[in-house]
Design a protein around this motif. Structure first.
Motif, PDB file in Angstrom:
ATOM      1  N   TYR A 138     119.565 -17.412 -46.837  1.00  0.00           N
ATOM      2  CA  TYR A 138     119.273 -18.820 -46.592  1.00  0.00           C
ATOM      3  C   TYR A 138     118.680 -19.008 -45.196  1.00  0.00           C
ATOM      4  O   TYR A 138     118.639 -18.077 -44.400  1.00  0.00           O
ATOM      5  N   PRO A 139     118.216 -20.220 -44.861  1.00  0.00           N
ATOM      6  CA  PRO A 139     117.455 -20.394 -43.615  1.00  0.00           C
ATOM      7  C   PRO A 139     118.250 -20.136 -42.339  1.00  0.00           C
ATOM      8  O   PRO A 139     119.453 -20.413 -42.259  1.00  0.00           O
ATOM      9  N   PHE A 140     117.535 -19.619 -41.346  1.00  0.00           N
ATOM     10  CA  PHE A 140     118.011 -19.582 -39.960  1.00  0.00           C
ATOM     11  C   PHE A 140     117.123 -20.553 -39.198  1.00  0.00           C
ATOM     12  O   PHE A 140     115.917 -20.360 -39.105  1.00  0.00           O
ATOM     13  N   VAL A 141     117.717 -21.620 -38.679  1.00  0.00           N
ATOM     14  CA  VAL A 141     116.951 -22.669 -38.000  1.00  0.00           C
ATOM     15  C   VAL A 141     117.422 -22.751 -36.553  1.00  0.00           C
ATOM     16  O   VAL A 141     118.610 -22.969 -36.297  1.00  0.00           O
TER      17      VAL A 141
ATOM     18  N   LYS B 255     123.093 -24.401 -46.193  1.00  0.00           N
ATOM     19  CA  LYS B 255     123.510 -23.137 -46.799  1.00  0.00           C
ATOM     20  C   LYS B 255     123.265 -21.938 -45.871  1.00  0.00           C
ATOM     21  O   LYS B 255     123.731 -20.833 -46.153  1.00  0.00           O
ATOM     22  N   GLY B 256     122.532 -22.163 -44.795  1.00  0.00           N
ATOM     23  CA  GLY B 256     122.236 -21.078 -43.856  1.00  0.00           C
ATOM     24  C   GLY B 256     122.907 -21.292 -42.523  1.00  0.00           C
ATOM     25  O   GLY B 256     124.079 -21.668 -42.450  1.00  0.00           O
ATOM     26  N   THR B 257     122.152 -21.083 -41.442  1.00  0.00           N
ATOM     27  CA  THR B 257     122.685 -21.134 -40.082  1.00  0.00           C
ATOM     28  C   THR B 257     121.791 -21.997 -39.210  1.00  0.00           C
ATOM     29  O   THR B 257     120.569 -21.883 -39.260  1.00  0.00           O
ATOM     30  N   ILE B 258     122.407 -22.864 -38.408  1.00  0.00           N
ATOM     31  CA  ILE B 258     121.674 -23.589 -37.378  1.00  0.00           C
ATOM     32  C   ILE B 258     122.108 -23.064 -36.022  1.00  0.00           C
ATOM     33  O   ILE B 258     123.298 -22.883 -35.766  1.00  0.00           O
ATOM     34  N   PHE B 259     121.115 -22.773 -35.188  1.00  0.00           N
ATOM     35  CA  PHE B 259     121.370 -22.248 -33.846  1.00  0.00           C
ATOM     36  C   PHE B 259     120.937 -23.292 -32.833  1.00  0.00           C
ATOM     37  O   PHE B 259     119.754 -23.616 -32.733  1.00  0.00           O
ATOM     38  N   LEU B 260     121.903 -23.845 -32.098  1.00  0.00           N
ATOM     39  CA  LEU B 260     121.626 -24.867 -31.090  1.00  0.00           C
ATOM     40  C   LEU B 260     121.705 -24.226 -29.711  1.00  0.00           C
ATOM     41  O   LEU B 260     122.794 -23.974 -29.195  1.00  0.00           O
ATOM     42  N   ASP B 261     120.529 -23.958 -29.146  1.00  0.00           N
ATOM     43  CA  ASP B 261     120.461 -23.334 -27.825  1.00  0.00           C
ATOM     44  C   ASP B 261     120.577 -24.402 -26.744  1.00  0.00           C
ATOM     45  O   ASP B 261     120.119 -25.530 -26.920  1.00  0.00           O
ATOM     46  N   GLU B 262     121.185 -24.040 -25.623  1.00  0.00           N
ATOM     47  CA  GLU B 262     121.408 -24.942 -24.489  1.00  0.00           C
ATOM     48  C   GLU B 262     122.125 -26.216 -24.933  1.00  0.00           C
ATOM     49  O   GLU B 262     121.733 -27.342 -24.607  1.00  0.00           O
TER      50      GLU B 262
ATOM     51  N   THR C  39     125.032 -40.260 -47.570  1.00  0.00           N
ATOM     52  CA  THR C  39     125.428 -39.069 -46.822  1.00  0.00           C
ATOM     53  C   THR C  39     124.919 -37.816 -47.529  1.00  0.00           C
ATOM     54  O   THR C  39     124.783 -37.795 -48.760  1.00  0.00           O
ATOM     55  N   ILE C  40     124.661 -36.806 -46.755  1.00  0.00           N
ATOM     56  CA  ILE C  40     124.163 -35.537 -47.283  1.00  0.00           C
ATOM     57  C   ILE C  40     125.171 -34.453 -46.925  1.00  0.00           C
ATOM     58  O   ILE C  40     125.443 -34.213 -45.743  1.00  0.00           O
ATOM     59  N   SER C  41     125.751 -33.828 -47.941  1.00  0.00           N
ATOM     60  CA  SER C  41     126.749 -32.785 -47.704  1.00  0.00           C
ATOM     61  C   SER C  41     126.100 -31.537 -47.137  1.00  0.00           C
ATOM     62  O   SER C  41     124.977 -31.182 -47.497  1.00  0.00           O
ATOM     63  N   LEU C  42     126.834 -30.871 -46.249  1.00  0.00           N
ATOM     64  CA  LEU C  42     126.308 -29.688 -45.583  1.00  0.00           C
ATOM     65  C   LEU C  42     127.214 -28.490 -45.794  1.00  0.00           C
ATOM     66  O   LEU C  42     128.442 -28.606 -45.758  1.00  0.00           O
ATOM     67  N   ASP C  43     126.589 -27.357 -46.010  1.00  0.00           N
ATOM     68  CA  ASP C  43     127.276 -26.067 -45.958  1.00  0.00           C
ATOM     69  C   ASP C  43     126.467 -25.216 -44.993  1.00  0.00           C
ATOM     70  O   ASP C  43     125.570 -24.479 -45.393  1.00  0.00           O
ATOM     71  N   VAL C  44     126.732 -25.375 -43.721  1.00  0.00           N
ATOM     72  CA  VAL C  44     125.900 -24.737 -42.710  1.00  0.00           C
ATOM     73  C   VAL C  44     126.781 -24.119 -41.620  1.00  0.00           C
ATOM     74  O   VAL C  44     127.783 -24.699 -41.215  1.00  0.00           O
ATOM     75  N   ARG C  45     126.406 -22.922 -41.221  1.00  0.00           N
ATOM     76  CA  ARG C  45     127.101 -22.275 -40.115  1.00  0.00           C
ATOM     77  C   ARG C  45     126.463 -22.728 -38.804  1.00  0.00           C
ATOM     78  O   ARG C  45     125.244 -22.821 -38.702  1.00  0.00           O
ATOM     79  N   ILE C  46     127.292 -22.978 -37.797  1.00  0.00           N
ATOM     80  CA  ILE C  46     126.787 -23.419 -36.502  1.00  0.00           C
ATOM     81  C   ILE C  46     127.026 -22.337 -35.460  1.00  0.00           C
ATOM     82  O   ILE C  46     128.142 -21.842 -35.299  1.00  0.00           O
ATOM     83  N   ILE C  47     125.947 -21.955 -34.787  1.00  0.00           N
ATOM     84  CA  ILE C  47     126.022 -21.057 -33.640  1.00  0.00           C
ATOM     85  C   ILE C  47     125.407 -21.795 -32.463  1.00  0.00           C
ATOM     86  O   ILE C  47     124.304 -22.341 -32.572  1.00  0.00           O
ATOM     87  N   VAL C  48     126.122 -21.863 -31.360  1.00  0.00           N
ATOM     88  CA  VAL C  48     125.604 -22.558 -30.181  1.00  0.00           C
ATOM     89  C   VAL C  48     125.483 -21.562 -29.029  1.00  0.00           C
ATOM     90  O   VAL C  48     126.120 -20.505 -29.026  1.00  0.00           O
ATOM     91  N   ALA C  49     124.656 -21.927 -28.055  1.00  0.00           N
ATOM     92  CA  ALA C  49     124.466 -21.063 -26.893  1.00  0.00           C
ATOM     93  C   ALA C  49     124.246 -21.918 -25.654  1.00  0.00           C
ATOM     94  O   ALA C  49     123.762 -23.054 -25.744  1.00  0.00           O
ATOM     95  N   THR C  50     124.605 -21.391 -24.523  1.00  0.00           N
ATOM     96  CA  THR C  50     124.385 -22.059 -23.256  1.00  0.00           C
ATOM     97  C   THR C  50     124.439 -21.045 -22.122  1.00  0.00           C
ATOM     98  O   THR C  50     125.103 -20.015 -22.243  1.00  0.00           O
TER      99      THR C  50
END
Length: 454
Positions: free
Chosen positions: A201-204, A244-251, A280-291
């Motif tokens: 699934y997507p990596f965003v 269904k995939g992963t969202i990467f929030l940098d900074e 509302t829109i249901s989400l199945d998403v993994r969250i990875i953050v960075a700073t």
């Protein structure tokens, strides 16, 4: 696109003549493997053979069977089986309901049905071929994304990171990646995603610091048409895109408190609402953050929400700066030489002893990203196959000082200096504004005018 194997088609039709006609017609295509069934019972006795496509007579005469019930049973058995409904009745309401229930298409029986069916199957075959190609590419990407090969290094510090990546990839735990600018935080996020069960699934990725604050909410959550001035159409946000995939929030530390509250709600409720929308829109998403900042200090300074901090903490991976990774700088430098020379069809170059000493004595404040830029420039500047110390430009003050040798306007000096620091700090507008003691709005305005590039 020629399929790698025949398309397996099951025809469920209780009209013997019509079913035989379809079977004969479709069998003319050598890429089709066709079987005909005249009853629901005989059909479901063979469904374990996993057809790719089923053409289904909507009004079966057998018992109380009808197309909608058979469609439901097929989709329950395997939702990937495509079903094409063929009916003697032209009923729009029925067709819409069947399409909502998962039918691929709805065809009305007439003299042109077999030709329309032929075209639908060609289209479906192309779609399945593309899906297969995408799956193959995703599997190949997963195999190629061996993080011990993509994240280069042999030091004890980076081996500790490898162990944490392995642990993170086994579950969907929220991951918080910290480290200086240029240490490879996005590369680690990708390594986790492509080695997890979400790899298909997507990596965003989104750099929070690179988006003006007034646009960030729309970028994350999307908006409906007319939600605000300039919203001329519906837009899907990054969270929805990453579903269904992963969202990467940098900074992540650069996000304002208003948006932090909304991110907290997403983490708690696992749903979003587009700006200007009601549903509302249901989400199945993994969250990875960075700073690159210390989030706990940001909490103490009241610039980061404490409740969000504990929600995001999850598994923390701290990336060591290059200066703390022993001889990894040299391993990385040689890797960058091989990669750049190969990409540009240049003869492979090597370092002189003096060049290695010069690299060793440098602290690399920009870490791996800075090292890569230095090596690529050195390859271009080197006259021979040996990279000398003189080819390695690692004095940032000299680089800025060279600007003064050109007679130009003060505005041009300003533009070049801001561009230099944006490139150095990975387009981090917040950091550059602090380093140069100028307003963020000044940098954003120059970006919008095209005076500097992102």
């Amino acid at each position: 696109m020629k399929p790698s194997k025949p398309l397996k088609i099951f025809i469920l039709e209780d009209d013997l003549w019509y079913g035989t006609m379809l079977e004969h017609y479709l069998s003319l295509n050598p890429d089709y493997q066709v079987q005909r069934f005249d009853s629901e019972k005989s059909f479901f006795q063979k469904i374990h053979e996993q057809p790719d496509v089923v053409t289904l007579d909507y009004t079966l005469a057998e018992g109380d069977a009808d197309g909608s019930k058979v469609l439901k049973k097929i989709k329950e058995f395997n939702p990937d089986i495509e079903v094409i409904i063929i009916s003697g009745q032209d009923q729009i309401t029925t067709a819409v309901e069947l399409l909502k229930s998962g039918a691929f298409d709805y065809l009305v029986k007439d003299e042109d049905t077999k030709d329309r069916l032929w075209n639908v199957l060609l289209h479906l075959q192309e779609i399945k071929g593309l899906k297969k190609e995408v799956e193959t590419l995703k599997d190949a990407l997963k195999k190629n994304f061996d993080f011990s090969k993509v994240i280069i290094g042999q030091s004890e510090a980076i081996n500790s990171v490898f162990k944490l990546i392995e642990k993170a990839a086994k579950t969907n735990i929220t991951v918080s990646i910290t480290g200086e600018t240029g240490t490879g935080k996005e590369m680690v996020a990708k390594a986790i995603h492509y080695n997890s069960n979400k790899h298909k699934y997507p990596f965003v990725a989104l750099n929070v610091a690179a988006i003006p604050p007034d646009l960030l909410e729309s970028e994350l959550f999307g908006h409906e048409k007319g939600a605000f001035t300039g919203a001329n159409g519906k837009r899907i946000g990054k969270f929805e895109e990453a579903n269904k995939g992963t969202i990467f929030l940098d900074e992540i530390a650069e996000m304002d408190l208003h948006l932090q509250a909304k991110i907290l709600r997403v983490l708690q409720e696992r749903e979003i609402t587009r700006i200007g929308g009601n549903s509302t829109i249901s989400l199945d998403v993994r969250i990875i953050v960075a700073t690159h900042k210390n989030l706990l200090k940001e909490v103490q300074n009241k610039t980061f929400r404490e409740d969000l901090y504990y929600r995001l903490l999850g598994l923390t991976i701290e990336l060591p700066p290059l200066r703390e990774r022993g001889n990894d700088y040299l391993i990385l430098a040689k890797h960058f030489i091989q990669s750049f020379c190969s990409d540009n069809r240049l003869p492979l170059k090597t370092f002189s002893e003096e060049a290695i000493v010069k690299l060793k004595q440098y602290d690399f404040p920009g870490n791996i990203r800075e090292l890569k830029s230095i090596i690529e420039l050195a390859i271009v500047m080197a006259e021979k196959d040996i990279i000398g110390a003189c080819d390695i430009n690692i004095d940032n003050n000299d680089q800025l000082g060279n600007l003064l040798n050109k007679e130009t306007s003060l505005k041009e000096y300003e533009r070049q200096i801001i561009q230099f620091f944006l490139n150095k700090y990975n387009q981090d507008v917040i950091m550059v504004s602090k380093k140069l003691d100028i307003g963020k709005s000044t940098i954003y305005r120059m970006m919008q005018k095209g005076e500097i590039t992102k």
